[in-house]
Design a protein around this motif. Structure first.
Motif, PDB file in Angstrom:
ATOM      1  N   LEU A 102       0.817  -1.215   0.000  1.00 46.70           N
ATOM      2  CA  LEU A 102       0.000   0.000   0.000  1.00 46.70           C
ATOM      3  C   LEU A 102       0.847   1.259   0.000  1.00 46.70           C
ATOM      4  O   LEU A 102       0.428   2.283  -0.560  1.00 46.70           O
ATOM      5  CB  LEU A 102      -0.942  -0.004   1.199  1.00 46.70           C
ATOM      6  CG  LEU A 102      -2.070  -1.044   1.154  1.00 46.70           C
ATOM      7  CD1 LEU A 102      -2.934  -0.946   2.402  1.00 46.70           C
ATOM      8  CD2 LEU A 102      -2.923  -0.877  -0.099  1.00 46.70           C
ATOM      9  N   ASP A 103       2.021   1.216   0.617  1.00 45.58           N
ATOM     10  CA  ASP A 103       2.882   2.395   0.599  1.00 45.58           C
ATOM     11  C   ASP A 103       3.326   2.714  -0.825  1.00 45.58           C
ATOM     12  O   ASP A 103       3.408   3.886  -1.211  1.00 45.58           O
ATOM     13  CB  ASP A 103       4.105   2.162   1.486  1.00 45.58           C
ATOM     14  CG  ASP A 103       3.745   2.145   2.963  1.00 45.58           C
ATOM     15  OD1 ASP A 103       2.634   2.614   3.298  1.00 45.58           O
ATOM     16  OD2 ASP A 103       4.553   1.669   3.774  1.00 45.58           O
ATOM     17  N   VAL A 104       3.605   1.673  -1.602  1.00 46.73           N
ATOM     18  CA  VAL A 104       4.004   1.878  -2.995  1.00 46.73           C
ATOM     19  C   VAL A 104       2.794   2.241  -3.841  1.00 46.73           C
ATOM     20  O   VAL A 104       2.854   3.135  -4.695  1.00 46.73           O
ATOM     21  CB  VAL A 104       4.701   0.617  -3.553  1.00 46.73           C
ATOM     22  CG1 VAL A 104       5.051   0.787  -5.021  1.00 46.73           C
ATOM     23  CG2 VAL A 104       5.952   0.314  -2.743  1.00 46.73           C
ATOM     24  N   TYR A 105       1.682   1.585  -3.596  1.00 41.21           N
ATOM     25  CA  TYR A 105       0.491   1.813  -4.414  1.00 41.21           C
ATOM     26  C   TYR A 105      -0.075   3.214  -4.217  1.00 41.21           C
ATOM     27  O   TYR A 105      -0.435   3.890  -5.192  1.00 41.21           O
ATOM     28  CB  TYR A 105      -0.566   0.765  -4.076  1.00 41.21           C
ATOM     29  CG  TYR A 105      -1.883   0.986  -4.791  1.00 41.21           C
ATOM     30  CD1 TYR A 105      -2.080   0.516  -6.082  1.00 41.21           C
ATOM     31  CD2 TYR A 105      -2.924   1.674  -4.174  1.00 41.21           C
ATOM     32  CE1 TYR A 105      -3.280   0.725  -6.745  1.00 41.21           C
ATOM     33  CE2 TYR A 105      -4.124   1.884  -4.829  1.00 41.21           C
ATOM     34  CZ  TYR A 105      -4.300   1.405  -6.105  1.00 41.21           C
ATOM     35  OH  TYR A 105      -5.482   1.619  -6.768  1.00 41.21           O
ATOM     36  N   ASN A 106      -0.165   3.668  -2.977  1.00 40.55           N
ATOM     37  CA  ASN A 106      -0.796   4.957  -2.699  1.00 40.55           C
ATOM     38  C   ASN A 106       0.024   6.137  -3.208  1.00 40.55           C
ATOM     39  O   ASN A 106      -0.500   7.253  -3.308  1.00 40.55           O
ATOM     40  CB  ASN A 106      -1.038   5.113  -1.198  1.00 40.55           C
ATOM     41  CG  ASN A 106      -2.170   4.229  -0.713  1.00 40.55           C
ATOM     42  OD1 ASN A 106      -3.116   3.957  -1.447  1.00 40.55           O
ATOM     43  ND2 ASN A 106      -2.080   3.768   0.530  1.00 40.55           N
ATOM     44  N   SER A 107       1.293   5.917  -3.527  1.00 44.17           N
ATOM     45  CA  SER A 107       2.077   7.004  -4.113  1.00 44.17           C
ATOM     46  C   SER A 107       1.606   7.332  -5.523  1.00 44.17           C
ATOM     47  O   SER A 107       1.777   8.463  -5.990  1.00 44.17           O
ATOM     48  CB  SER A 107       3.564   6.625  -4.135  1.00 44.17           C
ATOM     49  OG  SER A 107       3.781   5.478  -4.949  1.00 44.17           O
ATOM     50  N   ASN A 108       1.008   6.358  -6.201  1.00 45.98           N
ATOM     51  CA  ASN A 108       0.456   6.569  -7.542  1.00 45.98           C
ATOM     52  C   ASN A 108      -0.581   5.488  -7.805  1.00 45.98           C
ATOM     53  O   ASN A 108      -0.293   4.469  -8.431  1.00 45.98           O
ATOM     54  CB  ASN A 108       1.561   6.532  -8.603  1.00 45.98           C
ATOM     55  CG  ASN A 108       1.036   6.832  -9.992  1.00 45.98           C
ATOM     56  OD1 ASN A 108      -0.010   7.476 -10.159  1.00 45.98           O
ATOM     57  ND2 ASN A 108       1.742   6.359 -11.003  1.00 45.98           N
ATOM     58  N   PRO A 109      -1.816   5.660  -7.318  1.00 38.69           N
ATOM     59  CA  PRO A 109      -2.846   4.613  -7.469  1.00 38.69           C
ATOM     60  C   PRO A 109      -3.111   4.302  -8.940  1.00 38.69           C
ATOM     61  O   PRO A 109      -3.066   5.189  -9.798  1.00 38.69           O
ATOM     62  CB  PRO A 109      -4.078   5.240  -6.800  1.00 38.69           C
ATOM     63  CG  PRO A 109      -3.536   6.287  -5.893  1.00 38.69           C
ATOM     64  CD  PRO A 109      -2.318   6.824  -6.572  1.00 38.69           C
TER      65      PRO A 109
END
Length: 288
Positions: A102-109
């Motif tokens: 989620l930390d990686v995903y939420n940077s660029n959904p």
């Protein structure tokens, strides 16, 4: 120069006019007034400053997502602004969750992997299940008839699972005070399907014990990824949600895996038909 009005007998008026005095002229007081006003209000904070925008000027829309509604294609285009490296990295974190997905995903959904990974799972499951059954029936000496209802069944099962359980997780965490995103919840279940692509390929091997092992690995890997991601979302609330939602998520996930096993990863060959036998019908694949 002198002027007189002698027609009236009661009085005479004599006006002396100096020829050197300037004559009357028309002046543009509006232009002079605006110029003086501009010189007087040059301070940035002054009311009526020339640098201040007029009060009726509308604000220009920003280039971000807030300038478009969900009914415009520009709104959804932002969720496909990823490249292959981003999708591969997120898929790797879904299969091998050593770091926070989620930390990686939420940077660029994105919705690219959320949609195409389950779609790829549907296609791979149908192809590998059809291939394995073709091999089994070929060894048994029977004629193969492709069952395209498996494709429809896989499509319905996987998409309904992602949309239903993802929406449930979003609504439950939202109700208990977390701050989840709907796309965030869908992405957890969409990317969580990635592990079933290699498992579907490996389950072509005609060893039932091996297929059970692979299904167990898929259940553990995808289940751990989902639990870890949901727990990260739950940690935004007061913690009361964790005990209430985790059993329901596990049950839904276990039911999906059971469907996968008995619908797509179950076949065996009882024996191989011997040429010139007693005329008995050739054995057919038996589901296990």
């Amino acid at each position: 120069m002198s002027y007189a009005k002698p027609n009236n007998p009661d009085y005479n008026i004599v006006v002396d006019v100096d020829d050197d005095e300037p004559t009357l002229e028309f002046q543009d007081f509006a232009t002079n007034s605006n110029a003086q006003s501009g010189r007087m209000n040059t301070h940035p904070g002054a009311i009526g400053s020339a640098s201040a925008p007029p009060p009726y000027q509308a604000a220009q829309p920003s280039e971000g997502s807030g300038s478009h509604s969900v009914w415009h294609i520009e709104y959804w285009a932002q969720y496909f602004n990823v490249d292959s490296q981003d999708v591969v990295q997120r898929t790797y974190l879904a299969v091998v969750p050593k770091d926070s997905f989620l930390d990686v995903y939420n940077s660029n959904p994105d919705l690219w992997g959320t949609f195409w990974i389950p779609t790829s799972v549907i296609f791979v499951m149908f192809v590998t299940a059809s291939l394995s059954q073709s091999i089994a029936e070929s060894l048994a000496g029977t004629q193969r008839e492709y069952d395209f209802t498996m494709l429809t069944f896989a499509t319905f099962t996987i998409y309904v699972y992602i949309l239903t359980v993802g929406s449930f997780v979003y609504a439950a965490t939202k109700y208990f005070g977390s701050q989840p995103g709907l796309m965030e919840c869908f992405s957890v279940y969409g990317y969580g399907m990635a592990v079933w692509i290699p498992i579907s390929v490996l389950c072509v091997l005609p060893f039932d014990w091996f297929r059970w092992t692979m299904v167990g690995v898929g259940f553990a890997s995808s289940g751990f990824f989902i639990m870890r991601s949901v727990n990260q979302i739950v940690s935004r609330s007061n913690g009361k949600l964790h005990k209430a939602i985790i059993p329901l998520i596990l049950v839904a996930h276990a039911l999906l895996v059971v469907v996968f096993k008995f619908k797509f990863f179950s076949y065996s060959v009882s024996s191989v038909a011997a040429p010139g036998g007693d005329g008995s019908p050739a054995p057919t694949p038996v589901p296990t």
